[in-house]
Design a protein around this motif. Structure first.
Motif, mmCIF file in Angstrom:
data_model
loop_
_atom_site.group_PDB
_atom_site.id
_atom_site.type_symbol
_atom_site.label_atom_id
_atom_site.label_comp_id
_atom_site.label_asym_id
_atom_site.label_seq_id
_atom_site.Cartn_x
_atom_site.Cartn_y
_atom_site.Cartn_z
ATOM 1 N N LEU A 70 0.829 -1.206 0.000
ATOM 2 C CA LEU A 70 0.000 0.000 0.000
ATOM 3 C C LEU A 70 0.865 1.259 0.000
ATOM 4 N N GLU A 71 1.942 1.235 0.758
ATOM 5 C CA GLU A 71 2.841 2.387 0.796
ATOM 6 C C GLU A 71 3.569 2.556 -0.538
ATOM 7 N N ALA A 72 3.969 1.436 -1.144
ATOM 8 C CA ALA A 72 4.642 1.507 -2.442
ATOM 9 C C ALA A 72 3.700 2.050 -3.511
ATOM 10 N N GLN A 73 2.428 1.652 -3.435
ATOM 11 C CA GLN A 73 1.444 2.162 -4.389
ATOM 12 C C GLN A 73 1.179 3.641 -4.162
ATOM 13 N N GLY A 74 1.283 4.077 -2.907
ATOM 14 C CA GLY A 74 1.094 5.487 -2.575
ATOM 15 C C GLY A 74 -0.072 5.734 -1.642
ATOM 16 N N ILE A 75 -1.124 4.945 -1.780
ATOM 17 C CA ILE A 75 -2.327 5.201 -0.991
ATOM 18 C C ILE A 75 -2.081 4.944 0.492
#
Length: 229
Positions: free
Chosen positions: A144-149
């Motif tokens: 989720l952090e890598a995706q940004g959200i």
């Protein structure tokens, strides 16, 4: 016969994964012969589900599989280029943005996580269950952090997801399907993501937001009546 590798069903859906749902529904709708074998994501070529074995070839990624099956079985595509353009944009919004808000609402929400842990990790031996479940949850948080959200405050995550849901609701106020009047391959993607949010027995904060827009459920009813399984 094609072999479809995916986890077992959860939450009253064909599958907890929208990507597995859309592929299985696509195969059933077009009467492509297949059998299901349960598998973990790390067994697939991209370390994700679903994946298939077709003509002695292992193929990963639900969209790539659908494209291959469409060509192999000569499934007609009636859409215009304009319909494809807008439908593709909606598909990306569902699968690359709204989907991640759904993941957050399942795996990170403290009131929902215990239900997810019980559903997915009950088969794990009790002594190892918390360790394995918490490790996977941390991996989901990293994704989720890598995706940004996952870097956003919770309120902002749901505010952005609401904008996606409003966009779909506004579209379905004037169109029965995602390409307009024509039911198409893109509806499998939209139907799967919205079903995962609205129709799942696991009701999250995102589910409550989605149900503020009744025509989203009406859209799901239309697609379900076409699928009829």
């Amino acid at each position: 016969m094609m072999i479809l590798f995916q986890p077992p069903p959860q939450f009253g859906l064909l599958n907890a994964s929208p990507f597995c749902m859309k592929l299985e529904a696509f195969l059933r709708y077009h009467k492509v012969p297949f059998e299901i074998k349960h598998a973990r994501p790390d067994r697939g070529p991209y370390r994700k589900i679903p994946f298939v074995k077709f003509k002695d070839e292992i193929i990963g990624d639900s969209s790539a599989i659908i494209n291959r099956i469409t060509a192999e079985f000569q499934i007609p595509d009636p859409l215009t280029d304009t319909q494809k353009a807008s439908s593709h944009a909606f598909k990306i919004m569902a699968e690359e943005h709204l989907y991640w808000a759904m993941v957050y609402s399942r795996w990170i929400e403290p009131d929902i996580w215990p239900q997810v842990k019980e559903a997915f990790f009950a088969p794990v031996p009790k002594l190892m269950r918390n360790f394995v479940a918490n490790k996977i949850q941390k991996n989901v948080m990293k994704a989720l952090e890598a995706q940004g959200i996952g870097r956003l405050p919770k309120a902002e995550i749901y505010a952005r997801a609401r904008l996606d849901l409003i966009a779909f609701s506004n579209w379905f106020a004037e169109n029965p399907y995602i390409a307009g009047e024509d039911f198409s391959v893109y509806d499998f993607s939209i139907w799967a993501v919205l079903s995962g949010i609205i129709s799942a027995s696991l009701q999250t904060p995102l589910s409550k937001i989605a149900k503020e827009y009744p025509n989203l459920e009406q859209y799901l009813d239309r697609v379900n009546s076409r699928l009829d399984f």
